[in-house]
Design a protein around this motif. Structure first.
Motif, mmCIF file in Angstrom:
data_model
loop_
_atom_site.group_PDB
_atom_site.id
_atom_site.type_symbol
_atom_site.label_atom_id
_atom_site.label_comp_id
_atom_site.label_asym_id
_atom_site.label_seq_id
_atom_site.Cartn_x
_atom_site.Cartn_y
_atom_site.Cartn_z
ATOM 1 N N TYR A 30 1.555 -1.288 0.201
ATOM 2 C CA TYR A 30 -0.100 -0.241 -0.774
ATOM 3 C C TYR A 30 0.877 1.266 0.083
ATOM 4 N N LEU A 36 2.628 1.592 -3.705
ATOM 5 C CA LEU A 36 1.401 1.757 -4.647
ATOM 6 C C LEU A 36 0.438 3.229 -4.504
ATOM 7 N N VAL A 37 0.244 3.475 -3.646
ATOM 8 C CA VAL A 37 -0.955 4.251 -3.312
ATOM 9 C C VAL A 37 0.024 5.643 -2.885
ATOM 10 N N ARG A 94 3.184 6.021 -5.326
ATOM 11 C CA ARG A 94 3.041 6.381 -6.566
ATOM 12 C C ARG A 94 1.739 7.160 -6.692
ATOM 13 N N TRP A 147 -1.307 5.609 -6.740
ATOM 14 C CA TRP A 147 -2.167 4.844 -7.147
ATOM 15 C C TRP A 147 -3.387 5.528 -6.165
ATOM 16 N N PRO A 148 -4.914 5.835 -7.000
ATOM 17 C CA PRO A 148 -6.279 5.713 -6.375
ATOM 18 C C PRO A 148 -6.388 4.528 -5.802
ATOM 19 N N GLU A 171 -9.536 2.538 -5.378
ATOM 20 C CA GLU A 171 -9.526 1.337 -6.077
ATOM 21 C C GLU A 171 -8.512 0.863 -7.344
ATOM 22 N N ARG A 172 -7.524 1.971 -6.942
ATOM 23 C CA ARG A 172 -6.535 0.958 -8.001
ATOM 24 C C ARG A 172 -5.997 -0.356 -7.688
ATOM 25 N N PHE A 173 -5.888 0.475 -5.971
ATOM 26 C CA PHE A 173 -5.073 -0.507 -5.237
ATOM 27 C C PHE A 173 -6.360 -1.855 -5.323
ATOM 28 N N GLN A 217 -8.120 -2.707 -7.006
ATOM 29 C CA GLN A 217 -8.145 -4.013 -8.062
ATOM 30 C C GLN A 217 -7.543 -4.755 -8.182
ATOM 31 N N TRP A 218 -6.323 -3.580 -7.673
ATOM 32 C CA TRP A 218 -4.573 -5.058 -7.657
ATOM 33 C C TRP A 218 -4.688 -5.483 -6.421
#
Length: 213
Positions: free
Chosen positions: A183, A186-187, A190, A192-193, A195-197, A199-200
């Motif tokens: 987390y 990525l969030v 990086r 990331w929204p 929601e994208r995390f 889904q990942w």
């Protein structure tokens, strides 16, 4: 007189909860910056606006304060409710298929990491040099693995796990995927929204442990 005693008892309990919360809030800030090892309990007491004796009376030791802080931050509250009794667990168990269960857990995971990422990363750093912090980090790791063992059993009950994956292998994947450092990278780093995390998380775990659709 009985009513007065009940009122006084209720008032003392509420005052104790507020004091405990103030100490935890102060520790949550100071154990991140300047850090657990660099923060004496006198600094926590000063920041919380209480006497050092109150900190000792409430938590006993610095390690116990750190342990309580981790527990409260992970749970989101200080209610004495075990993991199995939490609402998100009931939600997951009520869902009919594995991907739905993963999606519900991903939402819980993102909410939890948003609350605790900074503190857990600070704890991970402190654990490399401080035995107390290392013990709390290991305790949390053991609890996370126990939780993922329970989750793996729930996923297995759907009949959707890959037959070439052992239960331990499934737990390993779940345990790795839930790591707060995913987390953070990525969030928080990086961008990331959330929601994208989420889904990942679902796609990554599903690809590793579920039978193909």
């Amino acid at each position: 007189m009985a009513v007065k005693r009940r009122y006084e008892s209720s008032y003392r309990q509420e005052q104790a909860r507020r004091t405990r919360r103030a100490i935890l809030d102060a520790a949550a800030v100071l154990f991140v910056t300047p850090g657990y090892a660099a923060t004496p309990l006198t600094a926590v007491a000063a920041s919380a606006g209480v006497a050092i004796q109150t900190v000792y009376k409430t938590f006993g030791t610095k390690q116990a304060l750190l342990s309580a802080l981790v527990d409260v931050t992970v749970a989101g509250d200080d209610e004495p409710v075990a993991l199995a009794g939490r609402q998100f667990v009931a939600d997951i168990r009520a869902l009919p298929d594995a991907r739905s269960k993963l999606a519900r857990y991903a939402r819980h995971l993102a909410e939890t990491h948003a609350r605790l990422a900074q503190m857990m990363l600070a704890l991970a750093t402190a654990a490399t040099a401080d035995p107390d912090a290392a013990a709390i980090w290991q305790k949390n790791a053991d609890e996370r693995r126990a939780g993922m063992t329970m989750f793996a059993a729930d996923l297995a009950a759907t009949g959707e796990l890959r037959p070439d994956r052992t239960r331990d292998a499934v737990v390993d994947v779940l345990w790795l995927a839930m790591d707060v450092r995913n987390y953070d990278w990525l969030v928080r780093q990086r961008g990331w929204p959330v929601e994208r995390f989420e889904q990942w998380y679902v796609d990554t775990v599903a690809a590793a442990v579920l039978t193909p659709r």
